[in-house]
Design an enzyme around this catalytic site. Sequence first.
Site, PDB file in Angstrom:
ATOM      1  N   LYS A  86       0.846  -1.194   0.000  1.00 18.04           N
ATOM      2  CA  LYS A  86       0.000   0.000   0.000  1.00 18.04           C
ATOM      3  C   LYS A  86       0.877   1.238   0.000  1.00 18.04           C
ATOM      4  CE  LYS A  86      -4.064   2.041   1.075  1.00 18.04           C
ATOM      5  NZ  LYS A  86      -3.836   2.868  -0.132  1.00 18.04           N
ATOM      6  N   LYS A 110       5.499   2.488   8.173  1.00 19.65           N
ATOM      7  CA  LYS A 110       4.286   3.181   8.643  1.00 19.65           C
ATOM      8  C   LYS A 110       3.177   2.183   8.932  1.00 19.65           C
ATOM      9  CE  LYS A 110       4.684   7.534   6.137  1.00 19.65           C
ATOM     10  NZ  LYS A 110       4.030   8.538   5.315  1.00 19.65           N
ATOM     11  N   LYS A 122       4.897   2.037  -3.211  1.00 20.23           N
ATOM     12  CA  LYS A 122       4.948   3.453  -3.597  1.00 20.23           C
ATOM     13  C   LYS A 122       5.069   3.555  -5.105  1.00 20.23           C
ATOM     14  CE  LYS A 122       4.956   7.530  -1.615  1.00 20.23           C
ATOM     15  NZ  LYS A 122       4.228   7.875  -0.382  1.00 20.23           N
ATOM     16  N   THR A 206      -4.056  12.851   7.181  1.00 18.17           N
ATOM     17  CA  THR A 206      -2.640  13.047   7.508  1.00 18.17           C
ATOM     18  C   THR A 206      -2.513  14.200   8.500  1.00 18.17           C
ATOM     19  OG1 THR A 206      -1.999  12.221   5.353  1.00 18.17           O
ATOM     20  CG2 THR A 206      -0.355  13.502   6.534  1.00 18.17           C
ATOM     21  N   ASN A 237      -1.993  19.577   0.960  1.00 17.73           N
ATOM     22  CA  ASN A 237      -2.978  18.783   1.694  1.00 17.73           C
ATOM     23  C   ASN A 237      -2.600  18.679   3.171  1.00 17.73           C
ATOM     24  OD1 ASN A 237      -3.599  15.969   2.895  1.00 17.73           O
ATOM     25  ND2 ASN A 237      -5.175  16.234   1.344  1.00 17.73           N
ATOM     26  N   SER A 364      -6.626   5.540   4.863  1.00 18.94           N
ATOM     27  CA  SER A 364      -6.669   4.797   3.601  1.00 18.94           C
ATOM     28  C   SER A 364      -7.079   3.349   3.888  1.00 18.94           C
ATOM     29  CB  SER A 364      -5.299   4.788   2.934  1.00 18.94           C
ATOM     30  OG  SER A 364      -5.192   5.838   2.011  1.00 18.94           O
TER      31      SER A 364
HETATM   32  P1  NAD Z   1       0.815  18.704  -1.715  1.00 19.40           P
HETATM   33  O1  NAD Z   1       1.261  18.487  -3.109  1.00 19.40           O
HETATM   34  O2  NAD Z   1      -0.627  18.834  -1.439  1.00 19.40           O
HETATM   35  O3  NAD Z   1       1.523  20.046  -1.158  1.00 19.40           O
HETATM   36  C1  NAD Z   1       2.897  20.227  -1.173  1.00 19.40           C
HETATM   37  C2  NAD Z   1       3.182  21.609  -0.588  1.00 19.40           C
HETATM   38  O4  NAD Z   1       4.607  21.763  -0.486  1.00 19.40           O
HETATM   39  C3  NAD Z   1       2.683  22.757  -1.457  1.00 19.40           C
HETATM   40  O5  NAD Z   1       2.275  23.842  -0.635  1.00 19.40           O
HETATM   41  C4  NAD Z   1       3.917  23.136  -2.268  1.00 19.40           C
HETATM   42  O6  NAD Z   1       3.883  24.469  -2.731  1.00 19.40           O
HETATM   43  C5  NAD Z   1       4.997  22.941  -1.217  1.00 19.40           C
HETATM   44  N1  NAD Z   1       6.316  22.739  -1.787  1.00 19.40           N
HETATM   45  C6  NAD Z   1       6.661  22.020  -2.886  1.00 19.40           C
HETATM   46  N2  NAD Z   1       7.991  22.098  -3.080  1.00 19.40           N
HETATM   47  C7  NAD Z   1       8.502  22.849  -2.078  1.00 19.40           C
HETATM   48  C8  NAD Z   1       9.801  23.272  -1.734  1.00 19.40           C
HETATM   49  N3  NAD Z   1      10.866  22.949  -2.459  1.00 19.40           N
HETATM   50  N4  NAD Z   1       9.922  24.039  -0.595  1.00 19.40           N
HETATM   51  C9  NAD Z   1       8.853  24.372   0.139  1.00 19.40           C
HETATM   52  N5  NAD Z   1       7.597  23.998  -0.144  1.00 19.40           N
HETATM   53  C10 NAD Z   1       7.443  23.257  -1.243  1.00 19.40           C
HETATM   54  O7  NAD Z   1       1.497  17.562  -0.844  1.00 19.40           O
HETATM   55  P2  NAD Z   1       0.983  16.952   0.543  1.00 19.40           P
HETATM   56  O8  NAD Z   1       0.034  15.871   0.263  1.00 19.40           O
HETATM   57  O9  NAD Z   1       0.620  18.050   1.478  1.00 19.40           O
HETATM   58  O10 NAD Z   1       2.324  16.252   1.046  1.00 19.40           O
HETATM   59  C11 NAD Z   1       3.377  16.988   1.676  1.00 19.40           C
HETATM   60  C12 NAD Z   1       4.348  16.007   2.316  1.00 19.40           C
HETATM   61  O11 NAD Z   1       3.633  15.167   3.216  1.00 19.40           O
HETATM   62  C13 NAD Z   1       5.047  15.062   1.328  1.00 19.40           C
HETATM   63  O12 NAD Z   1       6.346  14.808   1.776  1.00 19.40           O
HETATM   64  C14 NAD Z   1       4.209  13.823   1.397  1.00 19.40           C
HETATM   65  O13 NAD Z   1       4.935  12.673   1.032  1.00 19.40           O
HETATM   66  C15 NAD Z   1       3.847  13.820   2.869  1.00 19.40           C
HETATM   67  N6  NAD Z   1       2.653  13.014   3.135  1.00 19.40           N
HETATM   68  C16 NAD Z   1       1.433  13.389   2.656  1.00 19.40           C
HETATM   69  C17 NAD Z   1       0.344  12.563   2.911  1.00 19.40           C
HETATM   70  C18 NAD Z   1      -1.044  12.946   2.456  1.00 19.40           C
HETATM   71  O14 NAD Z   1      -1.977  12.185   2.739  1.00 19.40           O
HETATM   72  N7  NAD Z   1      -1.237  14.076   1.805  1.00 19.40           N
HETATM   73  C19 NAD Z   1       0.508  11.385   3.624  1.00 19.40           C
HETATM   74  C20 NAD Z   1       1.774  11.044   4.085  1.00 19.40           C
HETATM   75  C21 NAD Z   1       2.846  11.881   3.834  1.00 19.40           C
END
Ligand code: NAD
Length: 430
Positions: A86, A110, A122, A206, A237, A364
């Site tokens: 997953k 996780k 992934k 998250t 997100n 999820s």
């Molecule tokens: P997203 O795409 O919704 O948002 C990413 C954010 O980071 C945006 O605001 C973008 O502008 C910013 N960003 C991108 N590049 C950047 C940089 N170089 N410097 C600063 N900011 C930057 O992504 P998300 O879903 O919020 O995920 C963010 C992190 O959380 C990732 O590492 C992801 O793997 C992790 N994560 C997310 C989830 C989830 O359910 N959304 C779950 C587990 C882990």
Amino acid sequence: MSTTKVLEKLSEEQKLEKESLNLFFSTQTVIKKALDKLGYSNEVFELLKEPIRMLTVRIPVKMDDGSVKVFTGFRSQHNDAVGPTKGGVRFHAEVNEEEVKALSMWMSLKCGIANLPYGGGKGGIICDPREMSFGELERLSRGYVRAISQIVGPTKDIPAPDVYTNSQIMAWMMDEYSRLREFDSPGFITGKPIVLGGSQGRETATARGVTICIEEAVKKKGIVLQGAQIVIQGFGNAGSFLAKFIHDAGAKVIGISDAHGALYNPEGLDIDFLLERRDSFGTVTNLFTNVITNQELLEKECDILVPAAVSNQITAKNAHRIKASIVVEAANGPTTLEATKILDKRGVLLVPDILASAGGVTVSYFEWVQNNQGYYWSEEEVDEKLRKVMVESFETIYQTSQAHQVDMRLAAYMVGIKKPAEASRLRGWV
Ligand code: NAD
């Protein structure tokens, strides 16, 4: 030469430098340390140090101008001894094979931490979705599912959203998979829109999980959450919902950022105003002129720092200058191993990514359970079940870290790797 042999030949300092630069390498290093602490043989490490399956695909997509562009995609499955694999699918220009492999290993960890019946998977596609039209994104998403369809499925490997993918992309992917199999398969993918079998609370899961970790961490540090100053890097997100939840819980969000820059105000930011104006890619700072850099934001005075954007943000270069006493990693891999050591020595409580961001995969899992049983829960039920998982996981890891006198990251790896290791042993694989 194998990774372990390379590690053996390097001096301690060189090791740390190398580890920090390479996510895959550092993940292997900590898995090795965790398995050693737990007393598993090297054979178990040999099995778990790499994904059991890694597929690279080429996806031809008809672009709006009539040309055909061929994209490269990946799907990695770390270990399926516990159950189906997953993990999310990332659309980003910097996706690469090693990152996808490392992230699939983290998903195993996780799932182990949250006690879910899954191994880690992934996926990723090298692309810049911000430069693609809706139609091009749909064709790319469908093409990816066709390319990986043989190794995925509701009882094999279940994808989900990740960086720059969302519920619409999950809907296209679910539809493509259902067409290929000729029956409706909502359990093929999670993070879907509610009307297509998505779970209540999935979109915010998250961030809810991170919020619960912050609530538990402040108790350990004796900090009062009401009025505590919080800086969040990333307003997508994870980061934006977290800003809302933690602001509603009474904390003061004094800094946020996106890929373009950061906003900072020690008096507190107007979170509702920013949420209304952010675009679907999590960008909001482009509307302001008084913007600072992401690096400046990380080093601002605050109680709690939450990196919620991309990896390798807190490194040996800036770890000494981090002012927060709690760092909660909502993003995957925002702190290098060298920086982890520096923060730990300085008494900073670091809540590692594989624990802090486990809320997403936990809900999820709830979505998949609801799809399989065809019976759906209310948001309150989902949130309550999530809280129970997160609080128990936090406490188990905190206690493991205290009992073994190790940092929270190693403790999390110990808790997370135990399940795939035990399942592989009991199946007679090692
Ligand atoms: P997203 O795409 O919704 O948002 C990413 C954010 O980071 C945006 O605001 C973008 O502008 C910013 N960003 C991108 N590049 C950047 C940089 N170089 N410097 C600063 N900011 C930057 O992504 P998300 O879903 O919020 O995920 C963010 C992190 O959380 C990732 O590492 C992801 O793997 C992790 N994560 C997310 C989830 C989830 O359910 N959304 C779950 C587990 C882990």
